[in-house]
Write an enzyme that holds these catalytic residues in place. Structure first.
Site, PDB file in Angstrom:
ATOM      1  N   ARG A  44       0.825  -1.201   0.000  1.00  0.00           N
ATOM      2  CA  ARG A  44       0.000   0.000   0.000  1.00  0.00           C
ATOM      3  C   ARG A  44       0.865   1.258   0.000  1.00  0.00           C
ATOM      4  O   ARG A  44       0.546   2.261  -0.639  1.00  0.00           O
ATOM      5  CB  ARG A  44      -0.920  -0.011   1.219  1.00  0.00           C
ATOM      6  CG  ARG A  44      -1.944   1.117   1.192  1.00  0.00           C
ATOM      7  CD  ARG A  44      -2.864   1.068   2.394  1.00  0.00           C
ATOM      8  NE  ARG A  44      -3.768   2.217   2.370  1.00  0.00           N
ATOM      9  CZ  ARG A  44      -4.146   2.884   3.447  1.00  0.00           C
ATOM     10  NH1 ARG A  44      -3.697   2.538   4.634  1.00  0.00           N
ATOM     11  NH2 ARG A  44      -4.967   3.915   3.339  1.00  0.00           N
ATOM     12  N   HIS A  70       0.785   4.446  -2.654  1.00  0.00           N
ATOM     13  CA  HIS A  70       0.492   5.822  -2.234  1.00  0.00           C
ATOM     14  C   HIS A  70       1.633   6.772  -2.572  1.00  0.00           C
ATOM     15  O   HIS A  70       1.398   7.951  -2.829  1.00  0.00           O
ATOM     16  CB  HIS A  70       0.209   5.869  -0.733  1.00  0.00           C
ATOM     17  CG  HIS A  70      -1.167   5.413  -0.380  1.00  0.00           C
ATOM     18  ND1 HIS A  70      -2.037   6.154   0.387  1.00  0.00           N
ATOM     19  CD2 HIS A  70      -1.833   4.282  -0.708  1.00  0.00           C
ATOM     20  CE1 HIS A  70      -3.179   5.503   0.520  1.00  0.00           C
ATOM     21  NE2 HIS A  70      -3.074   4.356  -0.135  1.00  0.00           N
ATOM     22  N   SER A 103       8.020  11.025  -1.263  1.00  0.00           N
ATOM     23  CA  SER A 103       7.371  12.211  -0.687  1.00  0.00           C
ATOM     24  C   SER A 103       6.374  11.824   0.396  1.00  0.00           C
ATOM     25  O   SER A 103       6.117  12.605   1.321  1.00  0.00           O
ATOM     26  CB  SER A 103       6.675  13.023  -1.779  1.00  0.00           C
ATOM     27  OG  SER A 103       5.664  12.262  -2.424  1.00  0.00           O
ATOM     28  N   ASN A 140      -4.479   8.997   3.630  1.00  0.00           N
ATOM     29  CA  ASN A 140      -3.252   8.420   4.181  1.00  0.00           C
ATOM     30  C   ASN A 140      -3.254   8.286   5.697  1.00  0.00           C
ATOM     31  O   ASN A 140      -2.262   7.833   6.276  1.00  0.00           O
ATOM     32  CB  ASN A 140      -2.047   9.281   3.772  1.00  0.00           C
ATOM     33  CG  ASN A 140      -1.721   9.137   2.303  1.00  0.00           C
ATOM     34  OD1 ASN A 140      -2.074   8.153   1.670  1.00  0.00           O
ATOM     35  ND2 ASN A 140      -1.042  10.132   1.750  1.00  0.00           N
ATOM     36  N   HIS A 142      -5.371  -6.521  -3.745  1.00  0.00           N
ATOM     37  CA  HIS A 142      -6.361  -6.701  -2.688  1.00  0.00           C
ATOM     38  C   HIS A 142      -6.511  -8.158  -2.285  1.00  0.00           C
ATOM     39  O   HIS A 142      -7.457  -8.516  -1.586  1.00  0.00           O
ATOM     40  CB  HIS A 142      -7.709  -6.139  -3.155  1.00  0.00           C
ATOM     41  CG  HIS A 142      -7.769  -4.650  -3.108  1.00  0.00           C
ATOM     42  ND1 HIS A 142      -8.776  -3.917  -3.688  1.00  0.00           N
ATOM     43  CD2 HIS A 142      -6.936  -3.737  -2.550  1.00  0.00           C
ATOM     44  CE1 HIS A 142      -8.575  -2.623  -3.491  1.00  0.00           C
ATOM     45  NE2 HIS A 142      -7.457  -2.500  -2.796  1.00  0.00           N
TER      46      HIS A 142
END
Length: 403
Positions: A117, A121, A131, A149, A247
């Site tokens: 994940r 992101h 970042s 987040n 998933h």
């Protein structure tokens, strides 16, 4: 007369041969220069020429040939990555990441989904530049604090890997490279495919909280919204369907799908696309009183489509993605569940609403090797999105702070 002619012919042939030699050198130089400028046209295309080194992996049925020559890749930015970028400056870099992830995986089952994940992101928002790891500071509005987040995990895992890396190779390996390499190792440990990665990324000195708030896909998105999000990052329908196979692992919190169980789209009825038996199963997993009163029912409670971090509290129940138990098959259960109307997230089940996306769901449900191949290629592409390379960016010593 004959002798004079012979001497002339010999001299002529000597000069002609010399000119041909010079011409060959010139052509060779031009070809090499053209190859350097051209680079690789695809992030998943590895040259098999001069393949005197072979990258093998126990999770793949075939070895991946890697050229002994340094392969380069051009992204949509005027930058490039290299295969085995740290071969001289920190040759043990990838092994350090692999060993640490394996060590952590033994004591923390959430490692694989958390890292997977995290890489999504990071890369989905302004590219793979670490970042997402930056804390709030002067002139930095942290992505960590953006609504999608706030349940993001894995920051401590990256810090632990970085600490080992700094001890071995101070100031050499970027946090951005550590993220993509760690995610790859997490996928392998979860039963997914191994895939080769280019390295040489640099870390951003900026964070993009506003972009993360509005541009990460939501688990409540319909098919058109999901496809639009991934298309904006260069992924076609096939790649989108394969990436959502992530998933297969992790835990989905009830707050991200509770509306499907009781009040779908304001109808005060469950989502009609849900299988009835599975609907009851989901209701048993999620406490009814919690679901009905959850503050996350607000439309502003955003979450990305890779919401697969583990549940950390009994007050925040959820469902395991591999609800048939570990080892049920990375990708296999996910796609077969969609065919049966048993997708946990609305955005997942929506893949069956399109003719093309539905055909890829059926293909992956019946052919695990095809999914593994496509997922590996899509992860390589994700890991190469809009990277920073020298002289841009920096190499952070502390991944949460600008150097």
């Amino acid at each position: 007369m004959i002798e004079v002619f012979t001497m002339f012919e010999t001299e002529f042939m000597r000069k002609l041969g010399f000119l041909v030699f010079l011409l060959c050198i010139l052509v060779s130089f031009n070809n090499q220069n053209a190859e350097t400028k051209k680079g690789s046209s695809s992030p998943v295309s590895l040259s098999s020429e001069d393949s005197d080194s072979i990258l093998t992996d126990p999770f793949l049925s075939h070895p991946i040939a890697v050229s002994a020559k340094t392969e380069r890749i051009k992204n949509d930015d005027p930058t490039s990555l290299e295969y085995d970028f740290y071969r001289k400056s920190c040759p043990q870099a990838e092994q350090i990441v692999r060993s640490k992830v394996q060590q952590l995986y033994k004591v923390r089952p959430d490692v694989a989904p958390a890292l997977l994940r995290l890489v999504f992101h990071d890369c989905f928002i302004e590219g793979c530049d670490a970042s997402v790891l930056l804390d709030d500071a002067d002139r930095i509005n942290s992505e960590k604090d953006s609504p999608p987040n706030q349940s993001l995990m894995g920051f401590d895992l990256i810090d632990l890997i970085k600490a080992d890396m700094e001890e071995a190779c101070p100031g050499i390996v970027s946090c951005a490279d550590i993220i993509v390499l760690a995610a790859r190792e997490g996928v392998v440990l979860a039963g997914g495919p191994f895939y080769p990665l280019y390295t040489g990324r640099r870390d951003s000195n900026l964070s993009f909280a506003e972009v993360a708030t509005y541009e990460l896909p939501s688990p409540r998105d319909d098919l058109s919204q999901t496809l639009a999000s991934f298309t904006s990052r260069g992924f076609d329908e096939r790649e989108t369907v394969s990436l959502l196979g992530a998933h297969s692992i992790g835990t989905i919190h009830c707050k991200f799908f509770h509306n499907r169980l009781y009040n779908f789209d304001g109808t005060e009825k469950p989502d009609p696309s849900l299988d009835t038996d599975f609907l009851n199963f989901m209701r048993e997993k999620c406490d009814n009183s919690y679901v009905r009163s959850s503050p996350a029912s607000s439309p502003s409670a955003l979450s990305p489509s890779f919401e697969n971090s583990p549940s950390s509290s009994t007050d925040d129940p959820g469902m395991e993605m591999d609800y048939n138990g570990p080892g049920s098959g990375f990708g296999t259960l996910y796609y077969r569940s969609l065919l049966q109307g048993r997708g946990i997230l609305y955005a997942d089940q929506q893949l069956m609403a399109g003719e093309s996306t539905g055909s890829w769901v059926r293909a992956y449900a019946s052919d695990a090797s095809l999914f593994r191949q496509d997922f590996a290629q899509a992860m390589i592409k994700l890991s190469n999105l809009r990277v920073l390379t020298a002289p841009l960016g920096q190499v952070r010593v502390n991944c949460s702070k600008v150097a």
